[in-house]
Scaffold this motif. Structure first.
Motif, mmCIF file in Angstrom:
data_model
loop_
_atom_site.group_PDB
_atom_site.id
_atom_site.type_symbol
_atom_site.label_atom_id
_atom_site.label_comp_id
_atom_site.label_asym_id
_atom_site.label_seq_id
_atom_site.Cartn_x
_atom_site.Cartn_y
_atom_site.Cartn_z
ATOM 1 N N MET A 98 -1.221 11.604 7.298
ATOM 2 C CA MET A 98 -1.475 10.535 6.417
ATOM 3 C C MET A 98 -0.561 10.937 5.106
ATOM 4 O O MET A 98 -0.560 12.100 4.711
ATOM 5 C CB MET A 98 -2.727 10.224 6.073
ATOM 6 N N GLY A 99 0.151 10.104 4.509
ATOM 7 C CA GLY A 99 0.693 10.157 3.337
ATOM 8 C C GLY A 99 0.727 8.899 2.178
ATOM 9 O O GLY A 99 0.151 7.868 2.874
ATOM 10 N N TYR A 100 0.853 9.319 1.041
ATOM 11 C CA TYR A 100 0.584 8.144 0.051
ATOM 12 C C TYR A 100 1.343 8.432 -1.211
ATOM 13 O O TYR A 100 1.793 9.663 -1.434
ATOM 14 C CB TYR A 100 -0.734 8.089 -0.228
ATOM 15 N N ALA A 101 1.893 7.681 -1.863
ATOM 16 C CA ALA A 101 2.602 7.501 -3.085
ATOM 17 C C ALA A 101 2.162 6.364 -4.060
ATOM 18 O O ALA A 101 2.034 5.211 -3.533
ATOM 19 C CB ALA A 101 3.921 7.814 -3.009
ATOM 20 N N LEU A 102 1.875 6.759 -5.319
ATOM 21 C CA LEU A 102 1.405 5.644 -6.334
ATOM 22 C C LEU A 102 2.197 5.806 -7.468
ATOM 23 O O LEU A 102 2.228 6.958 -8.170
ATOM 24 C CB LEU A 102 -0.129 5.835 -6.521
ATOM 25 N N GLY A 103 2.685 4.678 -7.931
ATOM 26 C CA GLY A 103 3.450 4.706 -9.282
ATOM 27 C C GLY A 103 2.447 5.347 -10.446
ATOM 28 O O GLY A 103 1.449 5.289 -10.444
ATOM 29 N N SER A 104 3.178 6.257 -11.278
ATOM 30 C CA SER A 104 2.689 7.244 -12.201
ATOM 31 C C SER A 104 1.801 6.264 -13.214
ATOM 32 O O SER A 104 0.701 6.963 -13.528
ATOM 33 C CB SER A 104 3.496 8.280 -12.795
ATOM 34 N N ARG A 105 2.327 5.127 -13.616
ATOM 35 C CA ARG A 105 1.783 4.524 -14.588
ATOM 36 C C ARG A 105 0.287 3.875 -13.890
ATOM 37 O O ARG A 105 -0.729 3.244 -14.660
ATOM 38 C CB ARG A 105 2.426 3.586 -15.174
ATOM 39 N N HIS A 106 0.230 3.995 -12.685
ATOM 40 C CA HIS A 106 -1.058 3.538 -12.075
ATOM 41 C C HIS A 106 -2.270 4.434 -11.896
ATOM 42 O O HIS A 106 -3.269 4.516 -11.018
ATOM 43 C CB HIS A 106 -0.850 2.756 -10.794
ATOM 44 N N TRP A 107 -1.865 5.785 -12.146
ATOM 45 C CA TRP A 107 -2.703 7.119 -11.652
ATOM 46 C C TRP A 107 -3.933 7.064 -12.624
ATOM 47 O O TRP A 107 -4.101 6.145 -13.702
ATOM 48 C CB TRP A 107 -1.925 8.501 -12.228
ATOM 49 N N GLY A 108 -5.262 7.624 -12.219
ATOM 50 C CA GLY A 108 -6.263 7.506 -12.839
ATOM 51 C C GLY A 108 -7.087 6.482 -12.832
ATOM 52 O O GLY A 108 -8.017 6.376 -13.717
ATOM 53 N N GLN A 109 -6.637 5.614 -12.145
ATOM 54 C CA GLN A 109 -7.609 4.247 -12.074
ATOM 55 C C GLN A 109 -8.439 4.130 -10.814
ATOM 56 O O GLN A 109 -8.792 3.027 -10.592
ATOM 57 C CB GLN A 109 -6.617 3.231 -12.369
ATOM 58 N N GLY A 110 -8.231 4.949 -9.822
ATOM 59 C CA GLY A 110 -9.192 5.107 -8.550
ATOM 60 C C GLY A 110 -8.301 4.218 -7.468
ATOM 61 O O GLY A 110 -8.861 3.861 -6.446
ATOM 62 N N TYR A 111 -7.059 3.687 -7.780
ATOM 63 C CA TYR A 111 -6.467 3.010 -6.752
ATOM 64 C C TYR A 111 -5.917 3.738 -5.642
ATOM 65 O O TYR A 111 -6.318 3.319 -4.439
ATOM 66 C CB TYR A 111 -5.012 2.299 -7.336
ATOM 67 N N ALA A 112 -5.524 5.106 -5.689
ATOM 68 C CA ALA A 112 -5.396 5.832 -4.444
ATOM 69 C C ALA A 112 -6.548 5.830 -3.398
ATOM 70 O O ALA A 112 -6.319 5.641 -2.467
ATOM 71 C CB ALA A 112 -4.720 7.226 -5.028
ATOM 72 N N SER A 113 -7.637 6.160 -4.098
ATOM 73 C CA SER A 113 -8.945 6.436 -3.478
ATOM 74 C C SER A 113 -9.252 5.017 -2.549
ATOM 75 O O SER A 113 -9.650 5.008 -1.579
ATOM 76 C CB SER A 113 -10.067 6.874 -4.143
ATOM 77 N N GLU A 114 -9.213 4.108 -3.352
ATOM 78 C CA GLU A 114 -9.552 2.481 -3.025
ATOM 79 C C GLU A 114 -8.725 2.237 -1.686
ATOM 80 O O GLU A 114 -9.094 1.713 -0.545
ATOM 81 C CB GLU A 114 -9.462 1.783 -4.074
ATOM 82 N N ALA A 115 -7.189 2.589 -2.022
ATOM 83 C CA ALA A 115 -6.308 2.288 -0.863
ATOM 84 C C ALA A 115 -6.472 3.112 0.435
ATOM 85 O O ALA A 115 -6.403 2.324 1.507
ATOM 86 C CB ALA A 115 -4.999 2.116 -1.273
ATOM 87 N N LEU A 116 -6.550 4.409 0.163
ATOM 88 C CA LEU A 116 -6.742 5.288 1.170
ATOM 89 C C LEU A 116 -8.136 5.343 2.015
ATOM 90 O O LEU A 116 -8.221 5.382 3.314
ATOM 91 C CB LEU A 116 -6.809 6.942 0.920
ATOM 92 N N ARG A 117 -9.134 4.746 1.450
ATOM 93 C CA ARG A 117 -10.401 4.373 1.904
ATOM 94 C C ARG A 117 -10.228 3.254 2.884
ATOM 95 O O ARG A 117 -10.711 3.361 4.311
ATOM 96 C CB ARG A 117 -11.508 3.990 0.993
#
Length: 184
Positions: A98-117
């Motif tokens: 698994m890999g993932y990348a999120l635009g830095s201005r969207h970090w710290g808002q729980g989007y990565a965890s939500e998407a990966l879940r």
């Protein structure tokens, strides 16, 4: 290789959908950001053509079943803010990476965890995976927190596995077994 069909995964705030040529500019914006690629295996993109090739490669991966990259889209605005990928499928062993990348201005808002879940749940339920793996630079504390929050376990360490931006970089291996998965 699994048989892949276009799918949209929905979460409270996000849509995860297959990428297409219309996502080129947003895809370029993510991977041209030096903060995003700091721990990536390559340098920040400098030309739009790199995003064109990235999208073309993604579409080819859909066709041959070798990879499944979902664009992460804000449901409220339709903005593509990153991607989450299942790739390197080992069908006999029912595992992948698994890999993932999120635009830095969207970090710290729980989007990565939500998407990966959502992606992990799809992998276990729909693709019948037994194991999902990830490797992370040990300096990438944010990414390690995300994986641990999702139930991944540290399984190993390889010094100087990569050369990133001209410097050696270590890897921490993480794994998540289907039987550990609590679900979304």
């Amino acid at each position: 290789m699994p048989q892949l069909t276009p799918t949209v995964l929905k979460t409270e705030r996000l849509l995860l959908r297959w990428l297409d040529e219309g996502d080129t500019d947003a895809h370029f914006a993510v991977f041209s950001d030096p903060e995003v690629t700091r721990y990536w295996s390559g340098s920040p993109w400098t030309e739009r053509a790199q995003a064109v090739k990235g999208i073309a490669d993604t579409i080819a991966n859909y066709a041959d079943g070798s990879g499944l990259r979902f664009g992460i889209v804000l449901a409220a605005t339709g903005e593509l803010i990153g991607n989450a990928t299942l790739h390197h499928f080992f069908e006999q062993n029912r595992r992948c990476e698994m890999g993932y990348a999120l635009g830095s201005r969207h970090w710290g808002q729980g989007y990565a965890s939500e998407a990966l879940r959502a992606l992990i749940d799809y992998g276990f339920r729909e693709l019948d995976l037994n194991r999902i793996e990830a490797d992370v630079d040990p300096q990438n504390a944010g990414s390690m927190r995300v994986l641990e929050k999702l139930g991944f376990r540290k399984e190993g360490y390889m010094p100087e596995r990569w050369i990133v931006h001209g410097e050696t970089a270590d890897t921490v291996f993480y794994g998540l077994l289907r039987r550990y998965w609590a679900g979304p």
